[in-house]
Structures are given as C-alpha cells and as structure tokens.
Design a protein around this motif. Structure first.
Motif, short mmCIF file in Angstrom:
data_model
loop_
_atom_site.label_atom_id
_atom_site.label_comp_id
_atom_site.label_asym_id
_atom_site.label_seq_id
_atom_site.Cartn_x
_atom_site.Cartn_y
_atom_site.Cartn_z
N ALA A 68 -9.55 1.27 4.96
CA ALA A 68 -10.78 1.82 5.55
C ALA A 68 -10.49 2.50 6.88
N CYS A 69 -11.14 3.64 7.09
CA CYS A 69 -11.14 4.28 8.40
C CYS A 69 -12.19 3.53 9.25
N VAL A 124 0.84 -1.20 0.00
CA VAL A 124 0.00 0.00 0.00
C VAL A 124 0.88 1.24 0.00
N ASP A 125 0.34 2.31 -0.58
CA ASP A 125 1.08 3.56 -0.68
C ASP A 125 0.75 4.43 0.54
N GLU A 126 -0.31 5.20 0.46
CA GLU A 126 -0.73 6.04 1.58
C GLU A 126 -1.79 5.31 2.38
N LEU A 127 -1.78 5.47 3.67
CA LEU A 127 -2.81 4.85 4.52
C LEU A 127 -3.99 5.81 4.64
N ILE A 128 -4.70 5.98 3.52
CA ILE A 128 -5.88 6.85 3.44
C ILE A 128 -7.07 5.98 3.06
N CYS A 129 -8.20 6.21 3.69
CA CYS A 129 -9.41 5.43 3.44
C CYS A 129 -9.77 5.40 1.96
N SER A 130 -10.17 4.23 1.48
CA SER A 130 -10.54 4.03 0.07
C SER A 130 -11.97 4.44 -0.24
N ALA A 146 -6.49 5.61 7.33
CA ALA A 146 -6.99 4.23 7.32
C ALA A 146 -6.49 3.49 8.54
N MET A 147 -7.37 2.78 9.18
CA MET A 147 -7.03 1.96 10.33
C MET A 147 -7.09 0.47 9.99
N TRP A 148 -7.72 0.14 8.86
CA TRP A 148 -7.96 -1.25 8.50
C TRP A 148 -7.59 -1.52 7.05
#
Length: 80
Positions: free
Chosen positions: A47-48, A11-17, A25-27
């Motif tokens: 996903a947040c 994954v690149d950025e941990l931002i909600c899809s 994003a936490m999941w």
C-alpha cells in the motif's frame, strides 16, 4: 517457520496493490485467511500512503489483517 514466527511472502515490485494505483508502496499489509491458509502463512498486500487505511479496513473487517510493516522490511523475491 513456526506459529510463533510467521514469515511474510516475498514481494516482487514495491507497487501499491490498490486497483489502478501505480504508486510506490510504503507499507506491507500482512494478512491471512484462516479458511485457506495455514496459521503461519502471511500473504502481503502493498500500500502507498494514500491507500493504506482503505486496504487495512478491507482486510480488518474480514478478520484477515495480521500486521502492517514498512515495505522496506519485506523480503524481495529472489532473482531467478
């Protein structure tokens, strides 16, 4: 990689899809479309907390959802 040990895509950025969401994003929702992907492939939607259930239901209804893991456990895309 084998059928018994699928590896999620990096994954690149941990931002909600979820469309329009820019929350952290936490999941990681690990999924696979058997008509398109090999059995060991695990695509990742992030996903947040707010959108985890909705995105899980969307994938689950289609039979694509394989697992849900904390986003911190996902491998990052290697720097280029």
């Amino acid at each position: 990689m084998s059928l018994f040990n699928p590896v999620p895509d990096a994954v690149d950025e941990l931002i909600c899809s979820s469309r329009g969401c820019r929350s952290d994003a936490m999941w990681g929702l690990l999924w696979n479309n058997p008509k398109l992907h090999t059995p060991q492939r695990r695509k990742v939607w992030l996903a947040c907390d707010e959108h985890r259930e909705h995105l899980s239901q969307f994938l689950g209804t289609r039979g694509f959802l394989q697992d849900v893991v904390p986003a911190a456990e996902l491998d990052p895309v290697p720097p280029s």
